[in-house]
Design an enzyme around this catalytic site. Structure first.
Site, PDB file in Angstrom:
ATOM      1  N   PHE A  25       3.888  49.901  26.180  1.00 36.67           N
ATOM      2  CA  PHE A  25       3.110  48.970  25.359  1.00 36.67           C
ATOM      3  C   PHE A  25       3.797  47.618  25.246  1.00 36.67           C
ATOM      4  O   PHE A  25       3.239  46.571  25.601  1.00 36.67           O
ATOM      5  CB  PHE A  25       2.903  49.624  23.994  1.00 36.67           C
ATOM      6  CG  PHE A  25       2.394  48.724  22.908  1.00 36.67           C
ATOM      7  CD1 PHE A  25       1.299  47.894  23.110  1.00 36.67           C
ATOM      8  CD2 PHE A  25       3.004  48.733  21.659  1.00 36.67           C
ATOM      9  CE1 PHE A  25       0.827  47.075  22.085  1.00 36.67           C
ATOM     10  CE2 PHE A  25       2.543  47.930  20.635  1.00 36.67           C
ATOM     11  CZ  PHE A  25       1.443  47.103  20.850  1.00 36.67           C
ATOM     12  N   GLY A  45      10.806  52.136  35.150  1.00 33.91           N
ATOM     13  CA  GLY A  45      10.329  53.192  34.268  1.00 33.91           C
ATOM     14  C   GLY A  45       9.153  53.899  34.895  1.00 33.91           C
ATOM     15  O   GLY A  45       9.067  54.046  36.113  1.00 33.91           O
ATOM     16  N   LEU A  84      14.063  48.989  26.512  1.00 35.75           N
ATOM     17  CA  LEU A  84      12.950  49.378  25.649  1.00 35.75           C
ATOM     18  C   LEU A  84      12.727  50.880  25.647  1.00 35.75           C
ATOM     19  O   LEU A  84      11.722  51.348  25.110  1.00 35.75           O
ATOM     20  CB  LEU A  84      11.660  48.679  26.119  1.00 35.75           C
ATOM     21  CG  LEU A  84      11.738  47.170  26.360  1.00 35.75           C
ATOM     22  CD1 LEU A  84      10.355  46.624  26.702  1.00 35.75           C
ATOM     23  CD2 LEU A  84      12.325  46.435  25.174  1.00 35.75           C
ATOM     24  N   TYR A 151      15.362  60.367  15.258  1.00 29.41           N
ATOM     25  CA  TYR A 151      15.067  59.187  16.069  1.00 29.41           C
ATOM     26  C   TYR A 151      15.826  57.973  15.543  1.00 29.41           C
ATOM     27  O   TYR A 151      16.425  57.213  16.316  1.00 29.41           O
ATOM     28  CB  TYR A 151      13.569  58.906  16.078  1.00 29.41           C
ATOM     29  CG  TYR A 151      13.222  57.636  16.840  1.00 29.41           C
ATOM     30  CD1 TYR A 151      13.240  57.622  18.223  1.00 29.41           C
ATOM     31  CD2 TYR A 151      12.902  56.461  16.172  1.00 29.41           C
ATOM     32  CE1 TYR A 151      12.940  56.473  18.938  1.00 29.41           C
ATOM     33  CE2 TYR A 151      12.608  55.302  16.865  1.00 29.41           C
ATOM     34  CZ  TYR A 151      12.628  55.312  18.251  1.00 29.41           C
ATOM     35  OH  TYR A 151      12.347  54.166  18.941  1.00 29.41           O
ATOM     36  N   ARG A 277       3.825  63.267   6.838  1.00 25.01           N
ATOM     37  CA  ARG A 277       4.687  63.752   7.893  1.00 25.01           C
ATOM     38  C   ARG A 277       6.100  63.946   7.357  1.00 25.01           C
ATOM     39  O   ARG A 277       6.519  63.273   6.417  1.00 25.01           O
ATOM     40  CB  ARG A 277       4.714  62.763   9.057  1.00 25.01           C
ATOM     41  CG  ARG A 277       3.380  62.638   9.764  1.00 25.01           C
ATOM     42  CD  ARG A 277       3.443  61.674  10.919  1.00 25.01           C
ATOM     43  NE  ARG A 277       2.190  61.621  11.639  1.00 25.01           N
ATOM     44  CZ  ARG A 277       1.977  60.885  12.727  1.00 25.01           C
ATOM     45  NH1 ARG A 277       2.956  60.130  13.209  1.00 25.01           N
ATOM     46  NH2 ARG A 277       0.814  60.889  13.331  1.00 25.01           N
TER      47      ARG A 277
END
Length: 321
Positions: A25, A45, A84, A151, A277
């Site tokens: 993105f 990538g 990224l 994360y 979540r």
């Protein structure tokens, strides 16, 4: 295409750049923006699974970070590497603190950067994940690093590894802690990107889901502004290593739904509130004064314009009315 590229630093012209995660993105927008500014760009990538095609001006290597030979080829001659590719989420369950999952691939990448004589690495970190539940809002870079998710811990581990390589080998770096990026090209189907998901469900006439409380607050920054921030960081020569990228403005999820239905001129969409979540942060808003003072960058895409951009792209990409 980056709408405000004229405000990006002109000194990207002539830079040789490698964008790791160039099919994602942010990567697609950044690669195109750098090309528009006159840089030579190598993308690395996996190509996009959906959405915008890769820019034809970008030389492309289809490979993952584990492919050392392909990575070395992609880094050859690069001045700046844009990293990224975040911590490998699939490995985080095996390394709950995030550090072990991030350290191995990061060290191999940075070893390759040192060998290729790369001048600088610009890393896409996460403001919401790294700060966890912040002591103050908007949150500055002086706030403690206190991630509540694996994360976030992985992002923090990568930042520490970058600092280690700067001290040991002189490898320059900037870590940009990004708020909630949104805009054209973001998939609404991957369980991330609440703005994209909300726009899609509103366009499709589906009930809009809010995970947890409608008062949950996020700082939404347009992807073109994020790409511009990375271009500014590429040519920044000061002493700041870690900088926030956001708007400093918080929007609740309830307000997001109201704004989307307003921009799309739709009736008020039905909302379904579901359990939160795990490890969700209730409020994440970033103070971006440091990057503005240091580089001259500031967010420029107005919120309603950005939502309209997102809706136009989704209508074309997914055949929505």
């Amino acid at each position: 295409m980056l709408q405000h590229l004229g405000e990006a630093p002109k000194s990207v012209a002539g830079l040789r750049c490698t964008v790791l995660g160039g099919g994602g993105f942010l990567g697609r927008r950044l690669a195109s923006a750098l090309c528009e500014g006159g840089a030579a760009v190598e993308g690395f990538g996996h190509g996009p699974r959906e959405g915008d095609a890769l820019d034809e001006r970008v030389r492309w290597t289809e490979a993952g970070l584990a492919d050392g030979r392909a990575l070395r080829r992609a880094l050859d001659g690069a001045d700046v590497v844009f990293h990224l590719i975040g911590p490998p989420v699939r490995d985080l369950d095996r390394a709950p603190n995030g550090s072990a999952a991030a350290d191995g691939p990061t060290s191999a990448l940075l070893d390759a950067c040192v060998a290729a004589r790369v001048r600088k690495v610009v890393f896409a970190s996460s403001g919401g994940a790294v700060y966890g539940v912040p002591p103050s809002v908007p949150t500055t870079e002086r706030a403690p690093v206190a991630p509540v998710s694996a994360y976030g811990a992985g992002c923090a581990a990568i930042e520490r590894r970058l600092e280690s390589y700067r001290r040991r080998f002189g490898l320059g770096f900037q870590s940009l802690r990004i708020a909630n990026a949104y805009g054209p090209g973001q998939s609404p189907f991957r369980g991330r990107g609440v703005a994209a998901t909300t726009v899609f469900r509103a366009l499709a006439g589906l009930p809009i889901e809010i995970w947890g409380s409608p008062a949950t607050t996020r700082d939404f920054v347009h992807v073109d502004d994020v790409a511009s921030a990375f271009a500014h960081a590429a040519v920044y020569h000061g002493d700041e290593r870690i900088m926030n990228v956001g708007t400093g403005r918080g929007t609740t999820l309830a307000q997001l739904v109201a704004d989307v239905t307003h921009v799309l001129e739709l009736p008020h969409a039905p909302i379904v509130v579901t359990p939160p979540r795990a490890l969700a942060v209730p409020v994440s808003v970033l103070d971006a004064a440091l990057i503005t003072r240091s580089t001259g960058w500031r967010p420029r895409v107005p919120w309603f314009e950005g939502l309209a951009d997102t809706a136009r792209w989704q209508r074309a990409a997914y055949g929505l009315r």
